[in-house]
Design an enzyme around this catalytic site. Structure first.
Site, PDB file in Angstrom:
ATOM      1  CG  ASP A 106      -0.174   0.038   2.517  1.00 50.20           C
ATOM      2  OD1 ASP A 106       1.024  -0.345   2.528  1.00 50.20           O
ATOM      3  OD2 ASP A 106      -0.752   0.453   3.535  1.00 50.20           O
ATOM      4  CE  LYS A 157       2.164   7.349  16.116  1.00 43.83           C
ATOM      5  NZ  LYS A 157       1.122   6.490  16.439  1.00 43.83           N
ATOM      6  CG  ASP A 217       0.779   4.812   4.566  1.00 43.71           C
ATOM      7  OD1 ASP A 217      -0.124   4.263   3.916  1.00 43.71           O
ATOM      8  OD2 ASP A 217       0.879   4.724   5.800  1.00 43.71           O
TER       9      ASP A 217
HETATM   10  P1  GTP Z   1      -5.230  -0.251   8.291  1.00 45.75           P
HETATM   11  O1  GTP Z   1      -6.251  -1.256   8.742  1.00 45.75           O
HETATM   12  O2  GTP Z   1      -5.881   1.003   7.782  1.00 45.75           O
HETATM   13  O3  GTP Z   1      -4.148   0.014   9.296  1.00 45.75           O
HETATM   14  O4  GTP Z   1      -4.503  -0.850   7.008  1.00 45.75           O
HETATM   15  P2  GTP Z   1      -3.698  -2.218   6.778  1.00 45.75           P
HETATM   16  O5  GTP Z   1      -3.584  -3.030   8.024  1.00 45.75           O
HETATM   17  O6  GTP Z   1      -4.282  -2.869   5.587  1.00 45.75           O
HETATM   18  O7  GTP Z   1      -2.308  -1.664   6.335  1.00 45.75           O
HETATM   19  P3  GTP Z   1      -0.980  -1.378   7.152  1.00 45.75           P
HETATM   20  O8  GTP Z   1      -0.468  -0.072   6.675  1.00 45.75           O
HETATM   21  O9  GTP Z   1      -1.192  -1.534   8.597  1.00 45.75           O
HETATM   22  O10 GTP Z   1      -0.080  -2.568   6.593  1.00 45.75           O
HETATM   23  C1  GTP Z   1       1.015  -2.383   5.722  1.00 45.75           C
HETATM   24  C2  GTP Z   1       0.937  -3.389   4.566  1.00 45.75           C
HETATM   25  O11 GTP Z   1       0.922  -4.714   5.084  1.00 45.75           O
HETATM   26  C3  GTP Z   1      -0.327  -3.257   3.732  1.00 45.75           C
HETATM   27  O12 GTP Z   1       0.028  -3.422   2.372  1.00 45.75           O
HETATM   28  C4  GTP Z   1      -1.215  -4.381   4.189  1.00 45.75           C
HETATM   29  O13 GTP Z   1      -2.011  -4.913   3.129  1.00 45.75           O
HETATM   30  C5  GTP Z   1      -0.207  -5.417   4.654  1.00 45.75           C
HETATM   31  N1  GTP Z   1      -0.701  -6.183   5.794  1.00 45.75           N
HETATM   32  C6  GTP Z   1      -1.050  -5.717   7.009  1.00 45.75           C
HETATM   33  N2  GTP Z   1      -1.472  -6.727   7.793  1.00 45.75           N
HETATM   34  C7  GTP Z   1      -1.391  -7.845   7.048  1.00 45.75           C
HETATM   35  C8  GTP Z   1      -1.687  -9.224   7.287  1.00 45.75           C
HETATM   36  O14 GTP Z   1      -2.137  -9.633   8.364  1.00 45.75           O
HETATM   37  N3  GTP Z   1      -1.476 -10.106   6.264  1.00 45.75           N
HETATM   38  C9  GTP Z   1      -0.995  -9.699   5.054  1.00 45.75           C
HETATM   39  N4  GTP Z   1      -0.829 -10.624   4.110  1.00 45.75           N
HETATM   40  N5  GTP Z   1      -0.704  -8.419   4.783  1.00 45.75           N
HETATM   41  C10 GTP Z   1      -0.890  -7.503   5.776  1.00 45.75           C
END
Ligand code: GTP
Length: 346
Positions: A106, A157, A217
């Site tokens: 993302d 932070k 991001d």
């Molecule tokens: P929020 O719920 O808004 O925090 O978004 P997110 O959890 O989808 O994204 P975050 O920025 O926390 O995660 C960074 C990247 O890791 C993103 O591309 C997510 O799709 C991926 N990601 C986060 N958690 C997982 C998971 O449990 N499994 C997989 N396969 N990818 C994950």
């Protein structure tokens, strides 16, 4: 070289667009970001991809299949429950080579990877973390490094005067597979919160490498909008296609645009789009493939994914619409972020 793309998160901060759609598949310039990412990495010599998926995995699998269309190899590590950023890497272990790149799928970025990979090898690192510099580091985990670039700690932070640097984790890593033995399996594990501190404390060779290039991001609607402003202003360079019919106005193929439409640049329009007379489109507006825009419509600073329809005399300002939304005649919407659950996206 192999890349593992983490694409399974729920994307809660980008709801409702992510209510039935994986965040990395959010359209950027009329194409799913994940497709831009795979093409960009392919252009840098990466042809073997593992996609770690969980949230609507079939939408990703349906779009990419085995990767034949893009002339790359794509395999999937599907999670039954959410495993977090490190848990997802652990889950993909059987598909991974001895060393591989990891991307938060993302993150919108245009980094050149060769210097990053070269630095990893030169330093004999077990883990290299790509770093990007931000103006205000107070919302992030900021790194403290020694003179050789080895990471001593992350400061979460920090207040501006206490920040050891303005460099933050850019969400891209190069890893040796031996590290995966340390990640617990079968539960949610965060690479940032749990594994980085553990590896750094236990003396694992963790290095940071500052990257040049665009980085954002896209996890919130505000930043998702900013990505499009940057794209339309030329600060983010992605192949978006279309031909320029006037300065700052790009249009795809097979469109039916009434000659009485007024464009206020910058505007990007996909393929097979129709727009009726007296409509005013722009500035900072992106219209996806197959959208139907009526007459007398006013559309500004808005992003429409594919197959949306906007009826006569509707006004949309600063909106983001997921695939297949219909807006009735004379509706006026400001700042709306909407999606339609249960649409067939085939
Ligand atoms: P929020 O719920 O808004 O925090 O978004 P997110 O959890 O989808 O994204 P975050 O920025 O926390 O995660 C960074 C990247 O890791 C993103 O591309 C997510 O799709 C991926 N990601 C986060 N958690 C997982 C998971 O449990 N499994 C997989 N396969 N990818 C994950």
């Amino acid at each position: 070289m192999q890349a593992l793309l983490l694409a399974g998160g729920l994307g809660t901060r980008l709801r409702p667009l992510t209510e039935d759609w994986p965040k990395p598949m959010a359209h950027v310039g009329n194409r799913p970001w994940l497709e831009h990412l795979i093409l960009m990495l392919k252009n840098q010599g990466i042809d073997d991809f593992v996609l770690a998926v969980k949230h609507f995995p079939e939408k990703i699998q349906h779009h990419f299949g085995k990767g034949d269309k893009w002339r790359v190899r794509i395999r999937y590590a599907v999670e039954r429950s959410l495993l977090g950023t490190a848990g997802a890497i652990k889950n993909a272990e059987p598909l991974l080579q001895d060393r591989f790149l990891v991307f938060n799928a993302d993150i919108i970025q245009t980094f050149r990877l060769a210097p990053f990979i070269e630095a990893h090898d030169r330093r004999g690192a077990a883990l290299s973390i790509a770093l990007t510099e931000v103006d205000d580091p107070s919302q992030y985990g900021v790194v403290e490094q020694d003179a050789d670039g080895r990471i001593l700690r992350f400061v979460e932070k920090p207040r501006p005067e206490e920040a050891p640097s303005r460099r933050i984790n850019a969400g891209i890593y190069m890893m040796e597979k031996t590290l995966l033995a340390d990640i617990p399996s079968g539960r949610e594990v965060s690479i940032e919160r749990e594994m980085f501190p553990r590896w750094i404390e236990s003396g694992v060779r963790v290095y940071g490498h500052a990257m040049d290039g665009y980085w954002m991001d896209m996890g919130t609607a505000k930043r998702y909008r900013q990505v499009h402003r940057d794209l339309l202003d030329g600060r983010l360079d992605l192949p978006v296609g279309g031909s320029e019919i006037q300065k700052g106005v790009k249009i795809g193929t097979d469109c039916d645009i009434h000659p009485g439409v007024l464009f206020v640049p910058p505007v990007l329009i996909g393929d097979r789009v129709s727009i009726g007379e007296r409509s005013v489109i722009g500035p900072y507006t992106v219209i996806g493939d197959g959208c139907r825009i009526g007459s007398g419509v006013r559309l500004s600073e808005s992003i429409l994914w594919n197959r949306c329809s906007v009826d006569n005399n509707a006004i949309l300002a600063n909106c983001i619409f997921g695939h297949g939304l219909s807006i009735g005649t004379r509706y006026a919407m400001h700042e709306a972020v909407m999606s339609r659950i249960g649409v067939n996206y085939a």
